[in-house]
Design a protein around this motif. Sequence first.
Motif, PDB file in Angstrom:
ATOM      1  N   GLY A  42     135.438  90.627  41.175  1.00 26.60           N
ATOM      2  CA  GLY A  42     134.070  90.380  41.314  1.00 26.60           C
ATOM      3  C   GLY A  42     133.417  90.998  40.160  1.00 26.60           C
ATOM      4  N   GLY A  43     134.000  90.790  39.013  1.00 29.28           N
ATOM      5  CA  GLY A  43     133.677  91.516  37.834  1.00 29.28           C
ATOM      6  C   GLY A  43     132.258  91.602  37.501  1.00 29.28           C
ATOM      7  N   GLY A  44     131.951  92.444  36.609  1.00 25.91           N
ATOM      8  CA  GLY A  44     130.591  92.801  36.315  1.00 25.91           C
ATOM      9  C   GLY A  44     130.050  92.122  35.116  1.00 25.91           C
ATOM     10  N   ALA A  94     141.249 105.450  47.987  1.00 25.48           N
ATOM     11  CA  ALA A  94     141.177 104.022  47.656  1.00 25.48           C
ATOM     12  C   ALA A  94     139.931 103.390  48.264  1.00 25.48           C
ATOM     13  CB  ALA A  94     142.434 103.304  48.149  1.00 25.48           C
ATOM     14  N   ALA A  95     139.613 103.764  49.506  1.00 27.67           N
ATOM     15  CA  ALA A  95     138.413 103.234  50.150  1.00 27.67           C
ATOM     16  C   ALA A  95     137.162 103.645  49.387  1.00 27.67           C
ATOM     17  CB  ALA A  95     138.335 103.725  51.595  1.00 27.67           C
ATOM     18  N   ALA A  96     137.128 104.890  48.897  1.00 32.69           N
ATOM     19  CA  ALA A  96     135.972 105.335  48.119  1.00 32.69           C
ATOM     20  C   ALA A  96     135.798 104.499  46.861  1.00 32.69           C
ATOM     21  CB  ALA A  96     136.132 106.816  47.752  1.00 32.69           C
ATOM     22  N   SER A  97     136.896 104.159  46.195  1.00 36.31           N
ATOM     23  CA  SER A  97     136.798 103.349  44.969  1.00 36.31           C
ATOM     24  C   SER A  97     136.315 101.934  45.271  1.00 36.31           C
ATOM     25  CB  SER A  97     138.163 103.305  44.259  1.00 36.31           C
ATOM     26  OG  SER A  97     139.111 102.561  45.010  1.00 36.31           O
ATOM     27  N   ILE A  98     136.745 101.376  46.397  1.00 36.19           N
ATOM     28  CA  ILE A  98     136.306 100.032  46.771  1.00 36.19           C
ATOM     29  C   ILE A  98     134.833 100.038  47.166  1.00 36.19           C
ATOM     30  CG2 ILE A  98     136.635  98.130  48.393  1.00 36.19           C
ATOM     31  CD1 ILE A  98     138.838  98.371  46.319  1.00 36.19           C
ATOM     32  N   ILE A  99     134.382 101.087  47.849  1.00 33.28           N
ATOM     33  CA  ILE A  99     132.966 101.187  48.202  1.00 33.28           C
ATOM     34  C   ILE A  99     132.112 101.302  46.944  1.00 33.28           C
ATOM     35  CG2 ILE A  99     131.228 102.541  49.426  1.00 33.28           C
ATOM     36  CD1 ILE A  99     133.065 100.974  51.244  1.00 33.28           C
ATOM     37  N   VAL A 109     135.120 100.026  36.492  1.00 29.63           N
ATOM     38  CA  VAL A 109     134.887  99.421  37.805  1.00 29.63           C
ATOM     39  C   VAL A 109     133.650  98.528  37.757  1.00 29.63           C
ATOM     40  CG1 VAL A 109     134.289  99.884  40.210  1.00 29.63           C
ATOM     41  CG2 VAL A 109     136.011 101.282  39.067  1.00 29.63           C
ATOM     42  N   LYS A 110     132.604  99.017  37.091  1.00 30.44           N
ATOM     43  CA  LYS A 110     131.361  98.246  36.987  1.00 30.44           C
ATOM     44  C   LYS A 110     131.591  96.949  36.222  1.00 30.44           C
ATOM     45  CE  LYS A 110     126.656  98.531  35.096  1.00 30.44           C
ATOM     46  NZ  LYS A 110     125.663  99.409  34.428  1.00 30.44           N
ATOM     47  N   ALA A 162     137.681  97.558  40.947  1.00 35.85           N
ATOM     48  CA  ALA A 162     138.329  98.842  41.222  1.00 35.85           C
ATOM     49  C   ALA A 162     139.838  98.742  41.042  1.00 35.85           C
ATOM     50  CB  ALA A 162     137.992  99.296  42.647  1.00 35.85           C
ATOM     51  N   VAL A 163     140.419  97.598  41.382  1.00 33.42           N
ATOM     52  CA  VAL A 163     141.866  97.430  41.248  1.00 33.42           C
ATOM     53  C   VAL A 163     142.269  97.441  39.778  1.00 33.42           C
ATOM     54  CG1 VAL A 163     143.795  95.847  41.631  1.00 33.42           C
ATOM     55  CG2 VAL A 163     142.118  96.231  43.441  1.00 33.42           C
ATOM     56  N   ILE A 164     141.508  96.744  38.931  1.00 33.41           N
ATOM     57  CA  ILE A 164     141.811  96.740  37.498  1.00 33.41           C
ATOM     58  C   ILE A 164     141.677  98.144  36.919  1.00 33.41           C
ATOM     59  CG2 ILE A 164     140.967  95.940  35.249  1.00 33.41           C
ATOM     60  CD1 ILE A 164     140.411  93.252  36.486  1.00 33.41           C
TER      61      ILE A 164
END
Length: 434
Positions: free
Chosen positions: A89-91, A264-269, A367-368, A372-374
Amino acid sequence: MATPVSRLLSPHSLPSSPPHLLRNGAPRRRLTLHGAALPLLPPPRHLRLVAVRGDGGRRFVGTLGSWSGRAARGVRVSAITGDGSGGGGGGGGGGMGIAAAAVATVVLAVMNRVLYKLALVPMKDYPFFLAQVTTFGYVLVYFSILLIRFRAGIVTKEMLALPKPQFMLIGLLEALGAASGMAAAAMLPGPSIPLLSQSFLVWQLILSVLILGRKYRANQITGCLLVTAGVILAVASGASGGPFLSEVKFFWPAVMVASSAFQAAASIIKEFVFIDGAKRLEGKRPDIFVVNSFGSGFQALFVFILLPFLSNMKGIPFAELPAYLNRGAACFLNIGGNLKDCHGAPLLPLLYITLNMGFNIASLNLVKLSTAVIASLTSTLAVPLSIYVLSLPLPYLPEGTDLSTSFLIGVATLVLGLLLYNFPQKTADHVKKD
């Protein structure tokens, strides 16, 4: 990389004269611009631009202002970019921008890991003190930078008004990740800790599907699994000797895996905050220091609440914590007597803190720009690179080590996984009517 919308679509690219919109006296039904079909009848008040990825997923890009039959006024769009991941969902960064951010993240991640090892030479008796300096010190630094950027007009009042519960959730998850990871690390043999931590990437894939509704192609899932396997091989090459998981009860490995799940959840949030913020801010993503500052602030709050538990996990009774912190501060600053074991301070700890802060900023910026996965895959590449650097003779660490064949196999597997995940896919840009 897709062509920026600002060059595809502008007020001048939407013709207003009848010859452009009429054919044989009748209005055209659609106007195609570089593969994007714009429905002209019935005339909508607003158009919403959405980038459609190769996997069928969509992401918000921007909005066109009011549309009055033949002309558009107040066009507000951001650039559509393809990150080639197909799962992002890139930025707002183009392919070159993402590549530059990824390279910076890898370099800073390697330096961060190496300097942490060097910082523990003088601070070997005070790692818990160093962890608290990074946790609470960053809050002051990040909010200071946020204030400067706000006064410069980079950060807006609308960004600061973003919902705070999501930042509170980030802080809580990161604090729980630190607490559970510290508790498990106290009970697990050293070689097992980095291996169990590799579940972080698997958790990210699962949670991005559940929270962000992301879909991944088979090559991306296989690539992530190869990256994880490669890191495990590389790390396990130096894990010979000593007890391993066969002598540990199942509970503590499960706690370490849960710690990775929290992080991992924090990075996805965080990625969700950027995506949701773009919708609230009409296509403009929040400044990274808004996310960093509020997330770190709430993390420090929850760490402070958990401080008695955390200190006990490190073998420091809470009643003795003030004295421990005083000794840690003296060693950190290399002042006072009986500090012969603190040789290298304060230079090495300060270098680590500076590089660690730079790495956190670069990682969040990635991430922005992407996902987050990348960002996680990019940081994972730093694991074998830092192991290689630490195998060389370094100042304060003069004894080098030889790397095994399994380490080289692990690195090759990791790189193959990264290439497979980022295998280029065609993307299409569409316009969706609100």
